[in-house]
Scaffold this motif. Sequence first.
Motif, PDB file in Angstrom:
ATOM      1  N   ALA A 132      43.225  26.554  36.505  1.00 52.87           N
ATOM      2  CA  ALA A 132      43.171  27.109  35.152  1.00 52.87           C
ATOM      3  C   ALA A 132      43.779  28.508  35.188  1.00 52.87           C
ATOM      4  O   ALA A 132      43.694  29.210  36.200  1.00 52.87           O
ATOM      5  CB  ALA A 132      41.738  27.157  34.639  1.00 52.87           C
ATOM      6  N   LYS A 133      44.375  28.910  34.085  1.00 49.70           N
ATOM      7  CA  LYS A 133      44.981  30.239  33.997  1.00 49.70           C
ATOM      8  C   LYS A 133      43.891  31.303  34.007  1.00 49.70           C
ATOM      9  O   LYS A 133      42.914  31.213  33.267  1.00 49.70           O
ATOM     10  CB  LYS A 133      45.818  30.359  32.734  1.00 49.70           C
ATOM     11  CG  LYS A 133      46.557  31.681  32.596  1.00 49.70           C
ATOM     12  CD  LYS A 133      47.447  31.660  31.367  1.00 49.70           C
ATOM     13  CE  LYS A 133      48.225  32.962  31.217  1.00 49.70           C
ATOM     14  NZ  LYS A 133      49.109  32.943  30.029  1.00 49.70           N
ATOM     15  N   VAL A 134      44.069  32.303  34.879  1.00 48.45           N
ATOM     16  CA  VAL A 134      43.114  33.406  34.997  1.00 48.45           C
ATOM     17  C   VAL A 134      43.803  34.682  34.534  1.00 48.45           C
ATOM     18  O   VAL A 134      44.831  35.078  35.089  1.00 48.45           O
ATOM     19  CB  VAL A 134      42.625  33.573  36.450  1.00 48.45           C
ATOM     20  CG1 VAL A 134      41.698  34.770  36.571  1.00 48.45           C
ATOM     21  CG2 VAL A 134      41.932  32.300  36.927  1.00 48.45           C
ATOM     22  N   VAL A 135      43.270  35.311  33.508  1.00 50.42           N
ATOM     23  CA  VAL A 135      43.839  36.553  32.975  1.00 50.42           C
ATOM     24  C   VAL A 135      43.096  37.732  33.583  1.00 50.42           C
ATOM     25  O   VAL A 135      41.864  37.803  33.506  1.00 50.42           O
ATOM     26  CB  VAL A 135      43.749  36.588  31.444  1.00 50.42           C
ATOM     27  CG1 VAL A 135      44.294  37.906  30.905  1.00 50.42           C
ATOM     28  CG2 VAL A 135      44.509  35.414  30.842  1.00 50.42           C
ATOM     29  N   LEU A 136      43.858  38.650  34.192  1.00 50.96           N
ATOM     30  CA  LEU A 136      43.261  39.809  34.861  1.00 50.96           C
ATOM     31  C   LEU A 136      43.657  41.099  34.151  1.00 50.96           C
ATOM     32  O   LEU A 136      44.836  41.467  34.110  1.00 50.96           O
ATOM     33  CB  LEU A 136      43.718  39.889  36.319  1.00 50.96           C
ATOM     34  CG  LEU A 136      43.255  38.794  37.277  1.00 50.96           C
ATOM     35  CD1 LEU A 136      43.813  39.050  38.674  1.00 50.96           C
ATOM     36  CD2 LEU A 136      41.740  38.734  37.327  1.00 50.96           C
ATOM     37  N   ALA A 137      42.681  41.771  33.596  1.00 50.15           N
ATOM     38  CA  ALA A 137      42.901  43.127  33.091  1.00 50.15           C
ATOM     39  C   ALA A 137      43.052  44.059  34.289  1.00 50.15           C
ATOM     40  O   ALA A 137      42.703  43.700  35.417  1.00 50.15           O
ATOM     41  CB  ALA A 137      41.727  43.546  32.215  1.00 50.15           C
ATOM     42  N   PRO A 138      43.568  45.271  34.093  1.00 52.31           N
ATOM     43  CA  PRO A 138      43.648  46.215  35.209  1.00 52.31           C
ATOM     44  C   PRO A 138      42.297  46.394  35.896  1.00 52.31           C
ATOM     45  O   PRO A 138      41.271  46.556  35.237  1.00 52.31           O
ATOM     46  CB  PRO A 138      44.128  47.505  34.532  1.00 52.31           C
ATOM     47  CG  PRO A 138      44.922  47.028  33.371  1.00 52.31           C
ATOM     48  CD  PRO A 138      44.201  45.810  32.865  1.00 52.31           C
ATOM     49  N   GLN A 139      42.308  46.304  37.223  1.00 50.96           N
ATOM     50  CA  GLN A 139      41.135  46.441  38.100  1.00 50.96           C
ATOM     51  C   GLN A 139      40.212  45.221  38.088  1.00 50.96           C
ATOM     52  O   GLN A 139      39.211  45.210  38.799  1.00 50.96           O
ATOM     53  CB  GLN A 139      40.331  47.709  37.780  1.00 50.96           C
ATOM     54  CG  GLN A 139      41.129  49.002  37.902  1.00 50.96           C
ATOM     55  CD  GLN A 139      41.800  49.141  39.270  1.00 50.96           C
ATOM     56  OE1 GLN A 139      41.166  48.916  40.302  1.00 50.96           O
ATOM     57  NE2 GLN A 139      43.082  49.524  39.273  1.00 50.96           N
ATOM     58  N   ALA A 140      40.539  44.190  37.334  1.00 51.99           N
ATOM     59  CA  ALA A 140      39.748  42.960  37.369  1.00 51.99           C
ATOM     60  C   ALA A 140      40.142  42.140  38.591  1.00 51.99           C
ATOM     61  O   ALA A 140      41.222  42.294  39.157  1.00 51.99           O
ATOM     62  CB  ALA A 140      39.951  42.159  36.094  1.00 51.99           C
ATOM     63  N   ALA A 141      39.233  41.231  39.002  1.00 49.70           N
ATOM     64  CA  ALA A 141      39.457  40.466  40.230  1.00 49.70           C
ATOM     65  C   ALA A 141      39.208  38.980  40.009  1.00 49.70           C
ATOM     66  O   ALA A 141      38.492  38.565  39.093  1.00 49.70           O
ATOM     67  CB  ALA A 141      38.562  40.991  41.347  1.00 49.70           C
ATOM     68  N   ALA A 142      39.820  38.185  40.879  1.00 50.16           N
ATOM     69  CA  ALA A 142      39.620  36.742  40.924  1.00 50.16           C
ATOM     70  C   ALA A 142      39.615  36.348  42.401  1.00 50.16           C
ATOM     71  O   ALA A 142      39.905  37.170  43.280  1.00 50.16           O
ATOM     72  CB  ALA A 142      40.730  36.024  40.176  1.00 50.16           C
ATOM     73  N   HIS A 143      39.271  35.096  42.695  1.00 50.78           N
ATOM     74  CA  HIS A 143      39.223  34.705  44.101  1.00 50.78           C
ATOM     75  C   HIS A 143      39.627  33.253  44.288  1.00 50.78           C
ATOM     76  O   HIS A 143      39.593  32.445  43.346  1.00 50.78           O
ATOM     77  CB  HIS A 143      37.830  34.927  44.682  1.00 50.78           C
ATOM     78  CG  HIS A 143      36.808  33.931  44.221  1.00 50.78           C
ATOM     79  ND1 HIS A 143      36.128  34.051  43.027  1.00 50.78           N
ATOM     80  CD2 HIS A 143      36.356  32.778  44.790  1.00 50.78           C
ATOM     81  CE1 HIS A 143      35.297  33.029  42.881  1.00 50.78           C
ATOM     82  NE2 HIS A 143      35.412  32.236  43.931  1.00 50.78           N
ATOM     83  N   ALA A 144      40.019  32.933  45.516  1.00 51.02           N
ATOM     84  CA  ALA A 144      40.303  31.558  45.921  1.00 51.02           C
ATOM     85  C   ALA A 144      39.453  31.254  47.149  1.00 51.02           C
ATOM     86  O   ALA A 144      39.365  32.069  48.080  1.00 51.02           O
ATOM     87  CB  ALA A 144      41.782  31.386  46.252  1.00 51.02           C
ATOM     88  N   LEU A 145      38.828  30.088  47.173  1.00 50.15           N
ATOM     89  CA  LEU A 145      37.955  29.685  48.275  1.00 50.15           C
ATOM     90  C   LEU A 145      38.771  29.051  49.399  1.00 50.15           C
ATOM     91  O   LEU A 145      39.618  28.178  49.152  1.00 50.15           O
ATOM     92  CB  LEU A 145      36.914  28.689  47.760  1.00 50.15           C
ATOM     93  CG  LEU A 145      35.947  28.102  48.801  1.00 50.15           C
ATOM     94  CD1 LEU A 145      35.031  29.193  49.348  1.00 50.15           C
ATOM     95  CD2 LEU A 145      35.143  26.952  48.193  1.00 50.15           C
TER      96      LEU A 145
END
Length: 205
Positions: A132-145
């Motif tokens: 799914a598309k992940v939108v990141l604002a400045p300083q936001a984070a996401a991860h992959a397992l």
Amino acid sequence: MKYRIAVLALAPLLLLAAGCGPGQGIAGPSSAPPVEMSSAPPVVVSSAPPGSAEPTGAQPASDRCHTGELKVTARDAPGGGAAGSLYSWLVFTNVSGRTCSLYGYPGVSWLDGPSGQQVNDPFQRTSDVTPAKVVLAPQAAAHALLRQGQPDLFEPDCHAVDVAGFRVYPPDETGAVFVPWKARACGAKGVDLGDVAPIVAGLSE
């Protein structure tokens, strides 16, 4: 006799007058030749201000997060490991000043050093999670397992070696980063390949 002389004297003048058409007279100073119309194309004057470019109709720039806009780190996944598997996270933090997006799987492989050789084949993509598309604002984070098997369980075919970290390509990018993560991994190609899941938003399970 005098009449004949007078006629002969007037003859040149009569001939000259006969050669002049209506509106013509005795030739005077030569007039300028007519001006020819130029066939050169017209000069187009740009309405753009100096130093700017004219609109070209190009598509807007992609909102994808580029490698240089991301800080990529690794950490233990919540819960650690289970049933002969080790789990970790690759964390993608937007360090740029704009909002950007990530979609899909990162490319991941083991390296024996920051600029060293690849160990084994790249991690394989999982199929149990829909990207799914992940939108990141400045300083936001996401991860992959990430999931890796216990190398000792794959001997004697594994040929376990020390690895220094991951080479990571963000989705759809051709530039990679080195992420330190000391571990043991199978050095034999195709043995105990790790799995990588698609990137998801946030830092919660």
